[in-house]
Design an enzyme around this catalytic site. Structure first.
Site, PDB file in Angstrom:
ATOM      1  N   GLY A  62     -23.873   3.952   1.580  1.00  0.00           N
ATOM      2  CA  GLY A  62     -22.874   4.485   0.636  1.00  0.00           C
ATOM      3  C   GLY A  62     -23.377   4.280  -0.779  1.00  0.00           C
ATOM      4  O   GLY A  62     -23.843   3.179  -1.129  1.00  0.00           O
ATOM      5  N   GLY A  92     -21.549   5.333  -3.705  1.00  0.00           N
ATOM      6  CA  GLY A  92     -20.463   5.687  -4.616  1.00  0.00           C
ATOM      7  C   GLY A  92     -20.199   4.525  -5.552  1.00  0.00           C
ATOM      8  O   GLY A  92     -21.117   3.773  -5.903  1.00  0.00           O
ATOM      9  N   ASN A  93     -18.951   4.373  -5.939  1.00  0.00           N
ATOM     10  CA  ASN A  93     -18.605   3.308  -6.881  1.00  0.00           C
ATOM     11  C   ASN A  93     -19.108   1.944  -6.390  1.00  0.00           C
ATOM     12  O   ASN A  93     -19.814   1.235  -7.106  1.00  0.00           O
ATOM     13  CB  ASN A  93     -17.081   3.301  -7.079  1.00  0.00           C
ATOM     14  CG  ASN A  93     -16.655   2.238  -8.058  1.00  0.00           C
ATOM     15  OD1 ASN A  93     -16.809   1.045  -7.787  1.00  0.00           O
ATOM     16  ND2 ASN A  93     -16.142   2.639  -9.202  1.00  0.00           N
ATOM     17  N   ALA A  94     -18.763   1.598  -5.159  1.00  0.00           N
ATOM     18  CA  ALA A  94     -19.110   0.269  -4.647  1.00  0.00           C
ATOM     19  C   ALA A  94     -20.625   0.145  -4.395  1.00  0.00           C
ATOM     20  O   ALA A  94     -21.273  -0.791  -4.882  1.00  0.00           O
ATOM     21  CB  ALA A  94     -18.322  -0.014  -3.377  1.00  0.00           C
ATOM     22  N   GLY A  95     -21.207   1.090  -3.649  1.00  0.00           N
ATOM     23  CA  GLY A  95     -22.614   0.984  -3.251  1.00  0.00           C
ATOM     24  C   GLY A  95     -23.582   1.114  -4.417  1.00  0.00           C
ATOM     25  O   GLY A  95     -24.549   0.351  -4.533  1.00  0.00           O
ATOM     26  N   LYS A 106       0.862  -1.183   0.000  1.00  0.00           N
ATOM     27  CA  LYS A 106       0.000   0.000   0.000  1.00  0.00           C
ATOM     28  C   LYS A 106       0.894   1.226   0.000  1.00  0.00           C
ATOM     29  O   LYS A 106       2.032   1.159   0.464  1.00  0.00           O
ATOM     30  CB  LYS A 106      -0.890   0.010   1.258  1.00  0.00           C
ATOM     31  CG  LYS A 106      -2.156   0.803   1.095  1.00  0.00           C
ATOM     32  CD  LYS A 106      -3.207   0.000   0.346  1.00  0.00           C
ATOM     33  CE  LYS A 106      -4.445   0.812   0.083  1.00  0.00           C
ATOM     34  NZ  LYS A 106      -5.530  -0.036  -0.443  1.00  0.00           N
TER      35      LYS A 106
HETATM   36  P1  NAD Z   1     -16.746   6.427  -3.257  1.00  0.00           P
HETATM   37  O1  NAD Z   1     -15.992   7.624  -2.815  1.00  0.00           O
HETATM   38  O2  NAD Z   1     -17.043   6.231  -4.697  1.00  0.00           O
HETATM   39  O3  NAD Z   1     -18.165   6.350  -2.489  1.00  0.00           O
HETATM   40  C1  NAD Z   1     -18.303   6.495  -1.114  1.00  0.00           C
HETATM   41  C2  NAD Z   1     -19.770   6.716  -0.812  1.00  0.00           C
HETATM   42  O4  NAD Z   1     -19.950   6.731   0.604  1.00  0.00           O
HETATM   43  C3  NAD Z   1     -20.342   8.027  -1.326  1.00  0.00           C
HETATM   44  O5  NAD Z   1     -21.640   7.795  -1.846  1.00  0.00           O
HETATM   45  C4  NAD Z   1     -20.446   8.892  -0.082  1.00  0.00           C
HETATM   46  O6  NAD Z   1     -21.500   9.833  -0.171  1.00  0.00           O
HETATM   47  C5  NAD Z   1     -20.794   7.838   0.932  1.00  0.00           C
HETATM   48  N1  NAD Z   1     -20.539   8.253   2.311  1.00  0.00           N
HETATM   49  C6  NAD Z   1     -19.552   9.006   2.806  1.00  0.00           C
HETATM   50  N2  NAD Z   1     -19.728   9.184   4.122  1.00  0.00           N
HETATM   51  C7  NAD Z   1     -20.854   8.497   4.447  1.00  0.00           C
HETATM   52  C8  NAD Z   1     -21.554   8.273   5.644  1.00  0.00           C
HETATM   53  N3  NAD Z   1     -21.147   8.807   6.805  1.00  0.00           N
HETATM   54  N4  NAD Z   1     -22.647   7.487   5.612  1.00  0.00           N
HETATM   55  C9  NAD Z   1     -23.079   6.950   4.449  1.00  0.00           C
HETATM   56  N5  NAD Z   1     -22.466   7.142   3.295  1.00  0.00           N
HETATM   57  C10 NAD Z   1     -21.360   7.900   3.293  1.00  0.00           C
HETATM   58  O7  NAD Z   1     -15.920   5.192  -2.661  1.00  0.00           O
HETATM   59  P2  NAD Z   1     -15.998   3.666  -3.112  1.00  0.00           P
HETATM   60  O8  NAD Z   1     -14.937   3.405  -4.104  1.00  0.00           O
HETATM   61  O9  NAD Z   1     -17.406   3.295  -3.387  1.00  0.00           O
HETATM   62  O10 NAD Z   1     -15.509   2.973  -1.761  1.00  0.00           O
HETATM   63  C11 NAD Z   1     -16.391   2.723  -0.673  1.00  0.00           C
HETATM   64  C12 NAD Z   1     -15.759   1.691   0.233  1.00  0.00           C
HETATM   65  O11 NAD Z   1     -15.488   0.508  -0.523  1.00  0.00           O
HETATM   66  C13 NAD Z   1     -14.401   2.110   0.832  1.00  0.00           C
HETATM   67  O12 NAD Z   1     -14.282   1.529   2.107  1.00  0.00           O
HETATM   68  C14 NAD Z   1     -13.414   1.454  -0.105  1.00  0.00           C
HETATM   69  O13 NAD Z   1     -12.145   1.225   0.534  1.00  0.00           O
HETATM   70  C15 NAD Z   1     -14.128   0.155  -0.391  1.00  0.00           C
HETATM   71  N6  NAD Z   1     -13.616  -0.506  -1.596  1.00  0.00           N
HETATM   72  C16 NAD Z   1     -13.840   0.040  -2.821  1.00  0.00           C
HETATM   73  C17 NAD Z   1     -13.321  -0.608  -3.951  1.00  0.00           C
HETATM   74  C18 NAD Z   1     -13.575  -0.061  -5.319  1.00  0.00           C
HETATM   75  O14 NAD Z   1     -13.180  -0.745  -6.284  1.00  0.00           O
HETATM   76  N7  NAD Z   1     -14.214   1.057  -5.481  1.00  0.00           N
HETATM   77  C19 NAD Z   1     -12.578  -1.785  -3.804  1.00  0.00           C
HETATM   78  C20 NAD Z   1     -12.380  -2.327  -2.536  1.00  0.00           C
HETATM   79  C21 NAD Z   1     -12.919  -1.660  -1.435  1.00  0.00           C
END
Ligand code: NAD
Length: 411
Positions: free
Chosen positions: A215, A217-220, A103
């Protein structure tokens, strides 16, 4: 966060007891192989110079080149980077892809930098680590507040230094520079495959399963889209502004439209819930997909879901984990549930080394095979050790890392 790595050492202690590891094995697991700590000098737009502290930790490389993202965030610390590097080593081992774990990070608030300053920071980071990364050494990727554009600058700087093309040095690239199809939604797809297997074992039907996702974002958001397509009933979703709930199910296509136009899901016409309330909704599946430390000993008792699928990294604290286990909640741990992302990163690297690119369907077919097999192995380990799925995933990963160390003569 000086104590994050102490949590890792505590986890290693716990698992060592279960697996009856010896001192040499514990020492290998508790110590990163290489820690790089440096200052990235950046010329700011006003002509001044600024130094940003950067890190790259290569935790374990017994199973292959190390792999892991680079985070640009004000809260980055060496302890955090070490912990995330350890979890990357486990994640790659649990899905059995031929990588170790690494990392990187820079202590910076990228929102305060101009695009040009961000570019100079990204290139400066690579100049500091260029002798230590490479397609057969250590392969970075995006993480919090880094993205495909930043990966492009980093790739370009590395190739300039080395004087040749090397697309396999970094993943999460745009398609035009050698990225993989399906990478953008692979984390959620991987989690969805695992959920589908659990639902099969429980002899349930998607239409009878109510899901809440924290959440968007990308994942949710991608998770909501996939599960909605597969016939699950998504009853609650949230973002940083709050959540929405409809026990009959939300119209996910419309929620996505509203999120993209109004920047928040709360603009959708449904009952408003707070993020705390969302976690405690009357659902079958809860998907934390936002931040770490969301399910804690304060709210674990109120969680109603029967399955918690951790798409976020570290959403459940160790205390809460224990409470959920005692309540009989199935917690699918992050190192398995969100491993689809690094798995398609691995496919990206394979395609780069090959110089030959796969169709989207081919990527998905290979992802499905890896996720389903990994889940089955973890499930069997869980039965064998009569433990929860998190311990089982740790055990499976650690067995693989130590087997490689043994074969190399390090134990
Ligand atoms: P992102 O920045 O695209 O989305 C994050 C989302 O969380 C946003 O919709 C934001 O509004 C929301 N959020 C922020 N604070 C919040 C709160 N207090 N309550 C509810 N929602 C809240 O990030 P992502 O890429 O979707 O990543 C989300 C999680 O998934 C992280 O823990 C990341 O490490 C993990 N993850 C992502 C990937 C990936 O490929 N994107 C891979 C492995 C793990």
């Amino acid at each position: 966060m000086a104590n994050v790595f102490d949590n890792v050492l505590e986890q290693i202690d716990k698992i060592s007891e279960l697996m009856k590891l010896n001192d040499k094995e514990i020492k290998i697991l508790s110590n990163p192989k290489k820690i790089l700590e440096f200052d990235v000098n950046v010329k700011m737009d006003n002509g001044s110079k600024k130094e940003f502290k950067g890190y790259r930790v290569q935790y374990n490389n017994a199973r292959g080149p190390t792999k892991g993202g680079i985070r640009f965030h004000p809260n980055v610390s060496l302890g955090e980077v070490k912990s995330l590097a350890f979890w990357m080593a486990l994640k790659c081992a649990v899905v059995n892809i031929p990588y170790g774990g690494a990392k990187g990070g820079v202590i910076v608030n990228p929102k305060e930098l101009s695009q040009k300053e961000l570019e100079r920071l990204s290139r400066g980071f690579v100049r500091n680590v260029s002798d230590h990364i490479g397609p057969m050494k250590d392969i970075p990727a995006p993480d919090v507040y880094t993205n495909a554009q930043i990966m492009s600058w980093m790739l370009d700087e590395f190739e300039k230094i080395k004087g040749k093309h090397a697309p396999g040095v970094i993943t999460g690239k745009p398609i035009e520079l050698g990225g993989s199809l399906a990478r953008s939604y692979s984390t959620s797809m991987g989690g969805a495959y695992v959920l589908r297997e659990i639902v099969k074992i429980r002899e349930q039907e998607p239409a009878d399963i109510k899901v809440a996702i924290q959440g968007f974002g990308n994942a949710g958001m991608n998770m909501a889209k996939i599960l909605d397509n597969w016939g699950y009933k998504i009853v609650g979703v949230s973002d940083s502004k709050g959540g929405i709930y409809n026990k009959e199910g939300l119209d996910i296509a419309q929620v996505i439209n509203i999120k993209s136009s109004k920047k928040t899901v709360t603009a959708y016409d449904a009952k408003k819930v707070s993020n705390d309330e969302l976690l405690e909704l009357d659902v079958d599946v809860l998907v934390p997909a936002a931040l770490e430390n969301q399910i804690t000993k304060q709210n674990a008792d109120n969680i109603n879901a029967e399955i918690v699928l951790e798409l976020a990294n570290g959403p459940t604290t160790p205390d809460a984990d224990k409470i959920l286990f005692e309540k009989g909640v199935v917690v699918v741990p992050d190192i398995l549930a969100n491993a689809g992302g690094v798995t398609v990163s691995y496919f990206e690297w394979v395609q780069n080394l090959y110089g030959y690119y796969w169709k989207e369907a081919e990527v998905l077919e290979k992802l499905e095979e890896i996720m389903v097999n990994s889940f089955k192995e973890v499930y069997a380990t869980q039965e064998k050790y009569n433990s929860n799925m998190r311990n089982a995933a740790y055990i499976k990963a650690i067995e693989r890392i130590l087997a490689a160390e043994k074969l190399r003569g390090n134990i």
